[in-house]
Scaffold this motif. Sequence first.
Motif, PDB file in Angstrom:
ATOM      1  N   VAL A 717       0.854  -1.194   0.000  1.00 35.08           N
ATOM      2  CA  VAL A 717       0.000   0.000   0.000  1.00 35.08           C
ATOM      3  C   VAL A 717       0.890   1.244   0.000  1.00 35.08           C
ATOM      4  O   VAL A 717       1.834   1.347   0.800  1.00 35.08           O
ATOM      5  N   ASP A 718       0.596   2.195  -0.891  1.00 32.51           N
ATOM      6  CA  ASP A 718       1.457   3.376  -1.005  1.00 32.51           C
ATOM      7  C   ASP A 718       0.999   4.544  -0.139  1.00 32.51           C
ATOM      8  O   ASP A 718       1.618   5.599  -0.159  1.00 32.51           O
ATOM      9  N   HIS A 719      -0.090   4.359   0.596  1.00 33.22           N
ATOM     10  CA  HIS A 719      -0.558   5.413   1.508  1.00 33.22           C
ATOM     11  C   HIS A 719      -0.624   4.820   2.916  1.00 33.22           C
ATOM     12  O   HIS A 719      -1.406   3.892   3.148  1.00 33.22           O
ATOM     13  N   GLN A 720       0.198   5.313   3.823  1.00 33.87           N
ATOM     14  CA  GLN A 720       0.270   4.752   5.159  1.00 33.87           C
ATOM     15  C   GLN A 720       0.354   5.863   6.209  1.00 33.87           C
ATOM     16  O   GLN A 720       0.898   6.950   5.949  1.00 33.87           O
ATOM     17  N   SER A 721      -0.178   5.558   7.378  1.00 31.43           N
ATOM     18  CA  SER A 721       0.040   6.400   8.550  1.00 31.43           C
ATOM     19  C   SER A 721       1.237   5.831   9.308  1.00 31.43           C
ATOM     20  O   SER A 721       1.287   4.622   9.574  1.00 31.43           O
ATOM     21  N   VAL A 722       2.175   6.685   9.635  1.00 32.32           N
ATOM     22  CA  VAL A 722       3.359   6.278  10.381  1.00 32.32           C
ATOM     23  C   VAL A 722       3.123   6.599  11.852  1.00 32.32           C
ATOM     24  O   VAL A 722       2.775   7.731  12.199  1.00 32.32           O
ATOM     25  N   LEU A 723       3.320   5.592  12.723  1.00 35.92           N
ATOM     26  CA  LEU A 723       3.053   5.720  14.150  1.00 35.92           C
ATOM     27  C   LEU A 723       4.357   5.594  14.911  1.00 35.92           C
ATOM     28  O   LEU A 723       5.126   4.638  14.704  1.00 35.92           O
ATOM     29  N   ILE A 724       4.626   6.550  15.814  1.00 36.71           N
ATOM     30  CA  ILE A 724       5.889   6.582  16.574  1.00 36.71           C
ATOM     31  C   ILE A 724       5.548   6.696  18.057  1.00 36.71           C
ATOM     32  O   ILE A 724       4.924   7.678  18.481  1.00 36.71           O
ATOM     33  N   ARG A 725       5.958   5.702  18.836  1.00 41.44           N
ATOM     34  CA  ARG A 725       5.772   5.759  20.296  1.00 41.44           C
ATOM     35  C   ARG A 725       7.049   6.295  20.921  1.00 41.44           C
ATOM     36  O   ARG A 725       8.147   5.784  20.669  1.00 41.44           O
ATOM     37  N   THR A 726       6.888   7.347  21.737  1.00 38.88           N
ATOM     38  CA  THR A 726       8.026   7.972  22.382  1.00 38.88           C
ATOM     39  C   THR A 726       8.200   7.422  23.795  1.00 38.88           C
ATOM     40  O   THR A 726       7.269   6.873  24.391  1.00 38.88           O
ATOM     41  N   SER A 727       9.396   7.602  24.320  1.00 36.64           N
ATOM     42  CA  SER A 727       9.686   7.151  25.675  1.00 36.64           C
ATOM     43  C   SER A 727       8.970   8.029  26.679  1.00 36.64           C
ATOM     44  O   SER A 727       8.471   9.116  26.357  1.00 36.64           O
ATOM     45  N   ALA A 728       8.930   7.561  27.929  1.00 33.34           N
ATOM     46  CA  ALA A 728       8.148   8.253  28.961  1.00 33.34           C
ATOM     47  C   ALA A 728       8.621   9.667  29.194  1.00 33.34           C
ATOM     48  O   ALA A 728       7.847  10.547  29.571  1.00 33.34           O
ATOM     49  N   GLY A 729       9.884   9.958  28.976  1.00 37.28           N
ATOM     50  CA  GLY A 729      10.396  11.291  29.277  1.00 37.28           C
ATOM     51  C   GLY A 729      10.305  12.276  28.147  1.00 37.28           C
ATOM     52  O   GLY A 729      10.794  13.398  28.263  1.00 37.28           O
ATOM     53  N   ARG A 730       9.697  11.885  27.043  1.00 33.17           N
ATOM     54  CA  ARG A 730       9.644  12.773  25.880  1.00 33.17           C
ATOM     55  C   ARG A 730       8.217  12.919  25.389  1.00 33.17           C
ATOM     56  O   ARG A 730       7.495  11.933  25.270  1.00 33.17           O
ATOM     57  N   SER A 731       7.822  14.157  25.087  1.00 29.95           N
ATOM     58  CA  SER A 731       6.469  14.422  24.606  1.00 29.95           C
ATOM     59  C   SER A 731       6.370  14.059  23.138  1.00 29.95           C
ATOM     60  O   SER A 731       7.281  14.333  22.337  1.00 29.95           O
ATOM     61  N   SER A 732       5.231  13.453  22.776  1.00 26.74           N
ATOM     62  CA  SER A 732       5.048  13.038  21.384  1.00 26.74           C
ATOM     63  C   SER A 732       4.827  14.212  20.444  1.00 26.74           C
ATOM     64  O   SER A 732       4.984  14.070  19.235  1.00 26.74           O
ATOM     65  N   ASP A 733       4.441  15.377  20.982  1.00 28.01           N
ATOM     66  CA  ASP A 733       4.245  16.542  20.113  1.00 28.01           C
ATOM     67  C   ASP A 733       5.416  17.516  20.205  1.00 28.01           C
ATOM     68  O   ASP A 733       5.281  18.692  19.869  1.00 28.01           O
ATOM     69  N   ASP A 734       6.574  17.033  20.662  1.00 28.25           N
ATOM     70  CA  ASP A 734       7.779  17.850  20.759  1.00 28.25           C
ATOM     71  C   ASP A 734       8.191  18.294  19.350  1.00 28.25           C
ATOM     72  O   ASP A 734       8.342  17.476  18.441  1.00 28.25           O
ATOM     73  N   SER A 735       8.368  19.594  19.175  1.00 28.92           N
ATOM     74  CA  SER A 735       8.705  20.116  17.846  1.00 28.92           C
ATOM     75  C   SER A 735      10.058  19.588  17.374  1.00 28.92           C
ATOM     76  O   SER A 735      10.268  19.382  16.166  1.00 28.92           O
ATOM     77  N   ALA A 736      10.995  19.361  18.318  1.00 39.11           N
ATOM     78  CA  ALA A 736      12.295  18.819  17.920  1.00 39.11           C
ATOM     79  C   ALA A 736      12.149  17.418  17.355  1.00 39.11           C
ATOM     80  O   ALA A 736      12.826  17.047  16.381  1.00 39.11           O
ATOM     81  N   LEU A 737      11.247  16.617  17.957  1.00 38.59           N
ATOM     82  CA  LEU A 737      10.999  15.273  17.439  1.00 38.59           C
ATOM     83  C   LEU A 737      10.381  15.346  16.048  1.00 38.59           C
ATOM     84  O   LEU A 737      10.768  14.601  15.141  1.00 38.59           O
TER      85      LEU A 737
END
Length: 900
Positions: A717-737
């Motif tokens: 499939v050429d259309h996918q959602s990419v899912l990234i789980r972050t560690s407990a000490g890092r926010s998933s909406d961190d702009s640096a990430l």
Amino acid sequence: MRRRPSGGNPVRCLVALVIRAYPPDLRGAFGRDIADTVDDLMADRHSPWRRAWSLAVCLWQIFAAGLGERLERVASTRRQSAGLALKNQRQRSTPMDRWTQDLRFAARSLQGRPAFTVLAVLTLAVGLGTSIAMFGVVRGVLLRPLPHPESERIVSFHRSFTDAPGVEARSMSLPDLRDVQAELSSFEAVAGCNEDQLSSSASGRPELLQAGLVTDGVLAVFGLDPFLGRDLTAKDAEPGTAPVAVLAHHYWRSHLGERPDVLGQALEIGGRAHTVVGVAPPGFSFPNQAQVWVPRQINPEGCGRGCHLIHTVGRLAPGVSLESAEQELAVLGSQLEKTYPRSNTHKRFGVRGLQDQMVGNVKPALWMLLAAVQLVVLIAAANVTHLVMARGTGRARELAVRSALGASRGRLFGQLLMENGLLVAAGLGAALVLARGLLGLLPMVAPGNLPRLGEVEIDGTVVGFSVVLALGSVLLSGMAPAWRLSMPDLRSRGQAGTHSGRRWRSGLLAGEVALSLMLLLGAGLLMRSFAQQVSHDLGFEKEGVLRFSLDLPSSEYDSEGAARFFARLEAQLATLPGVESVGTMFAAPFGKNRIGSAFMPLDRPAPGPGAELTADFHVVSPGTFETLGIPVLAGRSVDASDRLGGQWVAVVSESLAERHYPGKTPIGEQMNVGLSFGLGEDGDVYTIVGVVGDTQSRTVSDRPRPAIYLAQAQTGVDHQSVLIRTSAGRSSDDSALVDAVRRGVHALDPNLPLRSVETLEQAVGRALGPARFYFLLLGCFAAIAVGLSAVGLYGVVSFLVGLRTRELAVRSALGATAGDQLRLVLGDALRPALAGIVVGLAGALASSRLLGSLLFGVSAHDGLTFALAPILLLSVAGTAALIPALRTLRVDPRSALGSD
């Protein structure tokens, strides 16, 4: 004076209606002059706000003066029949003179009591303002016609099933759509149209365009001609045809500088060069604020009648009704069922107005909220009635003296009603300002899927509604007090202090409390429902997960290339600091893409036509279940060994296993699936290797649907959602990430933009948006209602304490204790509050079923809510009454008795 025509002039029609309050002779003598005066006044008011203000004031001035004239005629006749007519009666002034005199006197009277005036105006502004704002939402979303020629002819198609009444879906297959176009005469134009986001570098930098993927020219459906060039056609969507595009007018203006030579130019859209063949007319952006329209090229051989992917809209032929179109569609559905029994058994087609389809999900809730806010208006009107009655008691001697000097009851009634009309007019002006401010805040609190949000505004219809609402408020808050206070008595301290006056106040208080309780109970039920949705187990862990979408251009990636790209991307993103796991998924939870299709277990006979088993299909990578926290209940999940050339594998959800493989574990069972993603073929045999927990993938409140998960490496499939789980000490909406992720994607392909970057918590929050919006609005209405009721109760108790100062002093002198005094005053205040609670509970029980469609996990008669809301309201009422009641403890009997 030149006669002015009244036909077609709404202002003169309203004046002609209101002027009927005058006696016939005066109406004939002065009616045209009054109408001309109002007409001239309106001509000088260019702002809609000033016109609404002036019109409301004029109409009520005319109405009050007319009623006063009628009442004065009745009173004069009675005096003459009793022999009490005055011999030297002064020559009666004209109605215009009295109108002007009453207006000036009312303005001076209100100006002389600023505290009363400000409080009454603010009370009316809050009640009217919230109602006007809510009507503005209903008007813009539900009532305003679509901004297209003959928009009532634009319809949306849906399919239903004769063996499953009530089940409808908006999508159609391309062959079914082509049959509708070829066989039916009820439609002038029909087109399939889906929304998507496509990458583009047309403006010189990578960006995402909101696109409409269409099977035919969509402008013809909406009765529009292109601004430049031509519309798309069915031939443009045929496989192998050179890509073309039509641009939205606002995109052509903002991104291409309104270049007149844009036709024939090639723009890179979705990884392919598209030739621009047209520009849409200004204002057209269907669907979902589209910036570009491109043909949706579907191969009928690869996606047949069972592949329902296309949302279809059409335009009825002139003179054809919805009912006629439905009948012709029913005949076609029966014919297709006989011709194609495998795919079309039980399948039927229907249409409804496009506007109805767009707003169908929100219509009941918005009408309910509009009805609820009218209770706030009633409470505000009752509060103003309290204020007017209390003020009238202080004016009893003034009114009695005016009556003794010859003022008729009709004149007093008209004067009092004039004062109330000025109050309401001032409140209306403040309410329009407040409503405009509230509508300005609407985009901040409204859910993103609220349709037609950009069309919500205060237009002429909303202003007209506000004038009618103001006139009704004058009737509610001014008519009864004016009638009672126009019977003054020099020997009385005022009508408000009599037994009937106390009953009148008690009834108003009880009504306010009842209405407040109904709103409070509704808000409580929605709050409980929202809390249930927030705490509901979704089947996956939404915390700490960042997701975004990638759409690989088909011109550069075939199915195998897409599978290799996403495998490399997962490996690269997994090395980023703070990343615990990475997975990809097609049809991710609470995303836009979803697909359902038939499957057939091979351990049983094939089902007959129309009885196929269906499920939602997802495509996952080895890290998807770990990243989402979806538990593996039996067998295994997809892993790295599941590649092209090996055994075709599938993982099924718990509900599918329990429903179709009852009493056993389906590991090792085989099935056929009714679709192909590119690497496989229709009819490939898939072996079940695992069972995972159910998930909520579409909405929070729906029951989990049976689901089948296929391996990304075996589908391509050429259309996918990419899912990234972050560690407990890092926010998933961190702009640096996010920046690091973007660099990782661009390292593999610098032309790929990241689409829909958000956390999974934000996606779930968006799904909760409608429930939050309804709870927030009804909660605000309930808070306003309770606050107004508390203020009204405080004012009434304060007034009663002042009125009964002598009585309380006598009781104190005869030995009554402070507790006795408090119980007396609080009892008079809380008895109507308790009566209102009883009435409010009965009304809420009778009407709570209206909230049923908005509730989740909570009964419309929830016992906890029905127990706590009356306690809360009674506590607020008791506090509001206790504060002025405590003043009775400071009454000095000697000074109170000596001053009377």
